[in-house]
Design an enzyme around this catalytic site. Sequence first.
Site: not given
Length: 438
Positions: A105, A134, A158, A184, A193, A311, A335, A368, A370, A390
Site C-alpha cells: 500500500p 492504502s 491504519y 499497518t 521524515r 504489517k 515501511h 528494499g 528493487r 517505491r
Amino acid sequence: MARLDTGRGFARAVQSAVYRAGISGRRPAVPTTFAGLEEAARRALAPEAFAYLAGGAGSEHTMAANTEAFARWQVIPRVLRDVSERDLSIELLGRRRATPIVLSPLGVMELAHPDADVAVGRAAAALDVPYILSNQASRPMEEVAAAMGDASRWFQLYWSSSDDLNASLVRRAEAIGCEAIVITLDTHLLGWRTRDLDLGFLPFTRGQGIAQYTSDPVFAELVRDRVEHGADTAPDAPAVKVTPKAIRAALGIARAGSRAGLVDGGLAAAVRSPLPRAAVETFLDVFADPSLTWERIARIRDLTDLPVLLKGVVHPDDADRAVDAGMDGIVVSNHGGRQVDRSVPTIAVLPEIVERVAGRAPIILDSGVRGGADAVIALALGATAVGLGRPYAYGLAVAGATGVSEVVRNTIAELDVTLALAGCTSIDDLGPGVLREA
Ligand code: FNR
C-alpha cells in the site's frame, strides 16, 4: 496494457515484446533499473512530491540498509536442468496467485500522478497482482475497486483512534470485495521524515491522501461534529500567513472536500465552507493511536471475518505473537525506511522470522525489493510473497498506469528469468540452497 502471451515463459514474452517494439523505434515507457526509474521520477515531479515518495526517516540509513542487506546474499546459477516450463504461481490466503508479487500500500499517489490509485488498480488488475489499497489513498476505495473489476484487492487499515471509523472502513473494504485486511502497525507516530521537514511539506495537511476518510460516512459525522462545536482549527496552530502558496494549499483542501462530497455546490461553496479544513484537522486527530496494544488490536475479529495480516513486523517475537493471536499472516516491513532510521533491514530478519512462523502463517516481505532478483532472494529465504513499493510509485510518476504496469511486468519477468537461470521451475523450488552468503 494487453496481456502478454506467456506460453513460452513470462520473461521471454516481455523481452521479445520490448525488442520487437524497439525495431520500429519504440522504447519502453519506463527505465528498467531502479536507479533509472528513480531519476526519471525525480525529473517528472515537483520537489515536494519527489521528496515525499523517495524520502525516509532521519539520515536514511534504514533505506540504504534495506537494499544493502540483499547484497549479503548471492544467487547460484545452475546449468543443464530442464527449465523450459516454469510456474510462478503460489498459494496465498487460500487462493492460487499467478505470481508471488503483491503491490504494497502506498498513500498519496496523487503526488505521483493525477490518476493515482485508480491507475495502480488498473495495472494491478491487468497483471493479476493483488493490490493492497492504502488507507491514505488519494481516491476512495470504491472508485479504485470499480476500475479493477473483480481483480484481487486487499485493504490496508491504519487503526485510528475512532473505533467507529475503523469499523466503517472495514465494512467498506468488505463491500468492495477486499480479500483481506492488512493492519499497518509501524506508523502510530509519523517517522522523522527529514526531507519533508526541510520542505515543510506534509500532504495530509493540504487535504491530500485523505480520500478514504473524506468519503467515509462516520468520518463525515466526526467532521460535522467538529464544526458544530466550533473547533475547526487546531487550538495550538499558528496563524497561517496569506501567501500565494497558502492560497493554493487552501484551494487544494477545498477541492478535495468538494470532490469527496463533504460540501455540496462545487468548489466555490467548498472554499467558503469550514468543512474541508475541519476534515484535515479531524484526520490529524484520529489518524493514528500510539496507545494501541495487542489486546485492542484483537478487536479486529469483532469487525470482520476476512483474513487479517499485520504489517510492520520485524521482531521475531512480534511475528510469533501475531500468529499466536490468530492473525492470518504478517508483512515483514520497515515501511521502506520511512519510520525508524537505523532500523533492522527486513531481509536480515526474515530467516529468523521464517524459523518462528513458517508453516503457520504466510509471510510477505517488503522494503528494499528493487527487482526480480531481490524477490528471488526473499522467496528463497522463506517469504511466501514479496511486496513492491517505491518502484511502482516511480512508474506511476513517469508514465501513469502504463508505467506501473511496466514496472510490475519487468519485476515478474526478471523474477522468472532469475528463477530459470538458478535452475528452478517453480517458486517452491526456491530455498536456501539457491543462495550463498557473500
Ligand atoms: C508507503 N508505505 C505505506 N504503508 C502502508 O501501510 N500504508 C501507506 O499508506 C503507505 N504509504 C506509503 C507511501 C510512500 C510514498 C511510500 C514510499 C511507502 C510503505 C509501503 O507499503 C512499503 O512498506 C514500502 O514502500 C516498502 O519499501 P520500498 O521497497 O518501497 O523502499
